[in-house]
Design an enzyme around this catalytic site. Structure first.
Site, PDB file in Angstrom:
ATOM      1  N   SER A 180       0.784  -1.101   0.044  1.00  0.00           N
ATOM      2  CA  SER A 180       0.066  -0.009   0.066  1.00  0.00           C
ATOM      3  C   SER A 180       0.766   1.165   0.168  1.00  0.00           C
ATOM      4  O   SER A 180       1.790   1.411  -1.045  1.00  0.00           O
ATOM      5  CB  SER A 180      -0.887   0.046   1.178  1.00  0.00           C
ATOM      6  OG  SER A 180      -1.749   0.927   1.278  1.00  0.00           O
ATOM      7  N   HIS A 277      -7.205  -5.811  -1.523  1.00  0.00           N
ATOM      8  CA  HIS A 277      -5.957  -5.081  -0.968  1.00  0.00           C
ATOM      9  C   HIS A 277      -5.586  -5.708   0.239  1.00  0.00           C
ATOM     10  O   HIS A 277      -4.325  -5.684   0.346  1.00  0.00           O
ATOM     11  CB  HIS A 277      -6.371  -3.404  -0.857  1.00  0.00           C
ATOM     12  CG  HIS A 277      -5.188  -2.500  -0.671  1.00  0.00           C
ATOM     13  ND1 HIS A 277      -4.593  -2.111  -1.654  1.00  0.00           N
ATOM     14  CD2 HIS A 277      -4.953  -2.098   0.408  1.00  0.00           C
ATOM     15  CE1 HIS A 277      -3.692  -0.922  -1.128  1.00  0.00           C
ATOM     16  NE2 HIS A 277      -3.927  -1.211   0.338  1.00  0.00           N
TER      17      HIS A 277
END
Length: 294
Positions: A180, A277
Site C-alpha cells: 500500500s 487490497h
C-alpha cells in the site's frame, strides 16, 4: 408511534448490515499480541532497537532476525520489510523453518514503537513522496504526507548500518518489500537508491497525491534501473478500502508497467486473482520471503 419508530428501526438494521463493510475500509487497529521475536524461534534469533525521526516526531522500532544457519561466503540475503509491526505479526515458525531449507535471509522489519499493527499518521508521512516543490503534501481528509526522502535517509544511514553490522549481507541479494503506502515507498526508492537489488511493491497506492509517483518515475533513467528487479504485486479482488485516489486496481497500473518497461526496468508483474487490497499484505509478504530465500 409505530410509524415514527419504523424509520429508526430501518436505520438501525441498515447500520448493522453495513458495519462489516465499514470495518473493511481501513486496517484493523487492535493491539497486537506477542510475535515470533517475543516467542522465540529454533531457526532465527532476534533483537530490536528503537530510534527517532530527525524532527523528533516519530519513534521507530526495528526487529532484526538472523538465521541460526551459518552465513554463506558472500553473506546472507536480506529482506527489509516496511510496516514492520504488522509484518512481524504475520511471520510464523513454519515459515522460518521452510526458509532454512534454502538460503535463509536476514529479516529487518521496520515499524513504529507502538503496540498497534500500523501507525497510520506516521506511515502516511514517511512512505509518500514529496510534492515537486519538496514541501509536505496534504490531501483532503488525509494525514500529511510527502516525507519519503527523510525516511529513506533514516533507513539508509541508520537502520541499514545497524542491521548489517550485526549480520553480513550479500550486496547482490538485498531486497525491500512494502504494501500500500509501503509499496509506494518501494517504487519511490527504485530510482533513488542503489542499495537494494529486488524491489517488492505490493498493491502500491498509485493514485496518492494525484499520481505523484508517476511524475517521480518519469524522471528515472535506464542507468538508475540497471541491475535491479521490480516485482509489482497486484490483486484484482473487490477492494476492501474506500474508493478513491489510493484504491487498488486503478488504471494507473497498466500505465506504470508500460512506462517502466519502456525505461528498461526488469519488471515482473505478479497477479493475485481474487485477492483484495488487505489480503495482499500477507500473500505478497509470503512470496517475497520465498523468492529471497531461494
Amino acid at each position: 408511534m409505530k410509524t415514527q419508530r419504523l424509520p429508526l428501526l430501518m436505520l438501525l438494521i441498515a447500520t448493522t448490515l453495513l458495519a462489516p463493510f465499514t470495518l473493511l475500509a481501513r486496517p484493523t487497529l487492535e493491539p497486537l499480541g506477542p510475535n515470533i521475536a517475543d516467542i522465540g524461534s529454533a531457526w532465527y534469533h532476534f533483537q530490536t532497537t528503537t530510534l527517532r525521526s530527525a524532527d523528533g516526531q516519530r519513534r521507530y522500532k526495528v526487529w532484526l532476525g538472523i538465521p541460526r544457519k551459518p552465513a554463506p561466503p558472500h553473506g546472507y540475503p536480506v529482506l527489509y520489510m516496511l510496516d514492520g509491526n504488522a509484518a512481524m505479526a504475520r511471520i510464523t515458525e513454519a515459515q522460518l523453518k521452510a526458509m532454512t531449507k534454502g538460503s535463509p535471509p536476514v529479516l529487518v522489519a521496520v515499524g513504529y514503537d507502538t503496540p498497534l499493527p500500523f501507525d497510520v499518521r506516521a506511515r502516511s508521512r514517511d512512505y509518500t513522496p514529496p510534492a515537486a516543490s519538496g514541501s509536505p503534501v496534504v490531501e483532503h481528509g488525509r494525514y500529511p504526507g510527502g516525507g519519503s526522502e527523510a525516511f529513506r535517509q533514516l533507513l539508509l544511514t541508520q537502520i541499514v548500518p545497524w542491521a548489517e553490522q550485526r549480520a553480513a549481507s550479500d550486496a547482490r541479494k538485498r531486497a525491500l518489500w512494502g504494501h500500500s503506502f509501503g509499496g509506494l515507498f518501494v517504487l519511490d526508492t527504485l530510482c533513488r537508491s542503489s542499495w537494494f537489488h529486488d524491489y517488492f511493491a505490493a498493491a502500491p497506492s498509485l493514485g496518492w497525491g494525484n499520481q505523484r509517483i508517476m511524475q517521480r518515475l518519469s524522471a528515472c533513467s535506464s542507468s538508475q534501473l540497471a541491475d535491479k528487479r521490480l516485482f509489482l504485486m497486484i490483486g484484482d479482488g473487490k477492494s476492501d478500502r474506500h474508493d478513491g485516489p489510493g484504491a487498488p486496481g486503478q488504471p494507473a497500473e497498466p500505465q506504470l508497467i508500460e512506462r517502466l518497461q519502456r525505461q528498461g526496468a526488469a519488471l515482473q508483474p505478479i497477479r493475485y486473482p481474487g485477492k483484495t487490497h488487505g489480503e495482499l499484505f500477507p500473500a505478497s509478504l509470503q512470496d517475497a520471503l520465498q523468492k529471497i530465500s531461494r
